[in-house]
Design an enzyme around this catalytic site. Structure first.
Site, short mmCIF file in Angstrom:
data_model
loop_
_atom_site.label_atom_id
_atom_site.label_comp_id
_atom_site.label_asym_id
_atom_site.label_seq_id
_atom_site.Cartn_x
_atom_site.Cartn_y
_atom_site.Cartn_z
N ARG A 36 50.46 84.12 48.42
CA ARG A 36 50.01 84.72 49.13
C ARG A 36 50.06 86.12 48.21
NH1 ARG A 36 53.94 82.87 54.39
NH2 ARG A 36 52.59 81.11 55.15
N LYS A 200 52.55 65.08 67.06
CA LYS A 200 52.34 65.78 68.70
C LYS A 200 51.25 65.69 69.52
CE LYS A 200 57.49 67.21 69.20
NZ LYS A 200 58.20 68.30 69.58
N GLY A 386 48.96 78.63 62.90
CA GLY A 386 49.14 78.67 64.40
C GLY A 386 47.77 79.52 64.29
P1 AMP Z 1 51.43 68.60 62.77
O1 AMP Z 1 52.76 69.47 62.23
O2 AMP Z 1 52.03 68.15 64.15
O3 AMP Z 1 50.35 68.09 62.13
O4 AMP Z 1 52.17 66.72 62.47
C1 AMP Z 1 52.53 66.80 60.68
C2 AMP Z 1 53.09 65.68 60.72
O5 AMP Z 1 53.51 64.63 61.22
C3 AMP Z 1 53.67 65.17 59.36
O6 AMP Z 1 54.66 65.50 58.90
C4 AMP Z 1 53.48 64.24 59.37
O7 AMP Z 1 54.14 63.30 58.90
C5 AMP Z 1 54.06 63.90 61.24
N1 AMP Z 1 53.46 62.46 61.81
C6 AMP Z 1 51.90 61.60 61.38
N2 AMP Z 1 51.61 60.66 61.87
C7 AMP Z 1 53.42 59.83 62.38
C8 AMP Z 1 53.68 59.30 62.86
N3 AMP Z 1 52.65 57.64 62.60
N4 AMP Z 1 54.67 59.04 62.71
C9 AMP Z 1 55.48 59.63 62.55
N5 AMP Z 1 55.70 61.26 61.72
C10 AMP Z 1 54.26 61.28 61.85
#
Ligand code: AMP
Length: 409
Positions: A36, A200, A386
């Site tokens: 950064r 999520k 974000g």
């Molecule tokens: P996000 O911050 O919402 O983009 O989520 C990223 C995180 O989602 C990563 O740390 C992944 O390990 C987790 N992730 C992706 N697919 C899965 C899954 N099928 N089960 C559990 N965690 C997941």
């Protein structure tokens, strides 16, 4: 777009909002990742080269309005000096009388770093009088901190109101982000494929809804796909699933159908067909591939399976614009990284072989593309997780509007 290249900084004092929220070693307070700081240097150098002086302001960590030594920007001084190739000044408060004495006596070619803005709670509250004080440090305001541009904080948004339209602009980093995100969201070459993954669906549903308006194909992977599976009557086993979002997901799928029928827009949503499953949430767990809608109750999907990979790769290969946010599975586990890896390769290959324009963003997708050493092979990597998501949702950000609108308080 008004950038630092649009202005001349001779005899001007540029107040630059940078993102020096860098990781520090817990015991020595040494900067452990200099990216950064390094990336902010070109904007600073442009001002200095023109014959101006620079006042740098940033936050570091989450001090919540109190002064804590571990969050002091003093820890960043030697790294800034190393990359800038010159000494800088530092003042241990951002709005003290000493801070104003120092900034007002800067000579051309000099740089002053202010102490952590978040030592004042007013920063995150977007307090007007705090912002007005910050504004006194400069004759021109530059925002080069895309990662915080979705916040209406004093230094990222409110402060810009105290500068006339021709006295505020985007730094190089921020300009590139805005330019690339506008290019892919406002004028994408078609077909435009959006790939959305991650943990999520609740975090990404607004993004999906916004993408419905612009994308031709939406690929959904990661754990969030399991809420869709359940909503459609499938059995996701013990995979991560948000039951309270089933209605929302059904509503989204309904919107897709309505779009298809009313606008005669051939928008297509692709969900995984199969999943690489585990009995434990661990890299060492035993593995088995199951159809996505029929996972036994003691198994969980941790990655997309080979049929899904092939389906998604075909869609990606036929795209001219690709936007990717969120991994396809738990790519941090080497036994469950294949889906994310193959998608990363598909994005890189389509960029190279078919001249597609690809934008990757969000902390985890960036970490994934870097894990597979493909960072150089995509068109653009967005640095603001974000901020990028909110840009997709709303088409702009408070920090961008504040530069482009003409309000002076
Ligand atoms: P996000 O911050 O919402 O983009 O989520 C990223 C995180 O989602 C990563 O740390 C992944 O390990 C987790 N992730 C992706 N697919 C899965 C899954 N099928 N089960 C559990 N965690 C997941």
């Amino acid at each position: 777009m008004i950038t630092v290249d649009s202005l001349n900084f001779k005899n001007e004092r540029a107040l630059i909002r940078v993102d020096f929220n860098v990781p520090l070693d817990k015991s020595t307070f040494q900067v452990t990742d200099e990216t950064r700081i390094k990336s902010a240097i070109p904007t600073i150098q442009k001002v200095l080269k023109d014959g101006g002086s620079v006042v740098l302001m940033s936050h570091l960590g989450r001090p919540k309005g109190t002064k804590e030594k571990k969050y002091s920007l003093a820890h960043t001084i030697s790294t800034i000096e190393k990359h800038l190739g010159q000494k800088i000044k530092f003042v241990d408060d951002c709005i003290s009388s000493e801070a104003f004495d120092q900034s007002s006596s800067l000579k051309s070619g000099e740089v002053l770093l202010l102490e952590n803005l978040r030592f004042y709670a007013e920063e995150e509250k977007g307090d007007k009088s705090f912002a007005e004080k910050l504004a006194r440090h400069g004759t021109i305001y530059i925002n080069d901190a895309f990662g915080t541009a979705h916040r209406s904080h004093a230094s990222t948004t409110i402060v810009a109101s105290f500068f006339a339209k021709n006295k505020k602009c985007f730094g190089y980093l921020m300009a590139k982000e805005v330019e690339n995100l506008r290019k892919i969201l406002n004028h994408p070459e078609k077909p435009f494929t959006a790939i959305v993954g991650g943990a999520k669906v609740s975090d990404k549903i607004k993004v999906l809804e916004a993408l419905l308006k612009v994308a031709d194909n939406i690929i959904i992977g990661g754990a969030m796909a399991f809420t869709f599976v359940k909503a459609q009557g499938g059995n996701p086993g013990k995979s991560l699933c948000e039951d309270d979002y089933i209605e929302t997901v059904l509503n989204f799928l309904n919107q897709v159908e309505i779009k298809k029928s009313k606008e005669i827009k051939n928008i297509r949503v692709f969900l995984p067909i199969d999943a690489v499953c585990a009995t434990e949430f661990a890299d060492t767990s035993n593995k088995c591939i199951y159809p996505i809608n029929n996972i036994p109750s003691d198994w969980m999907g941790l990655d997309i399976g080979p049929k899904s990979i092939n389906l998604f790769k075909d869609v990606i290969a036929s795209s001219k614009s690709i936007l990717w946010n969120g991994p396809m599975g738990v790519f941090e586990f080497s036994n469950f990284e294949e889906g994310t890896k193959q998608i990363a390769y598909a994005v890189a290959e389509t960029t190279k072989n078919y001249h597609a324009f690809s934008v990757i963003g969000g902390g985890d997708s960036v970490a994934a593309i870097n894990k597979f050493h493909l960072g150089e092979q995509v068109s653009f990597i967005s640095t603001g997780g974000g901020a990028m998501l909110e840009f997709i949702e709303n088409g702009s950000l408070p920090g961008i509007d504040a530069i482009e609108r003409d309000i002076v308080l």
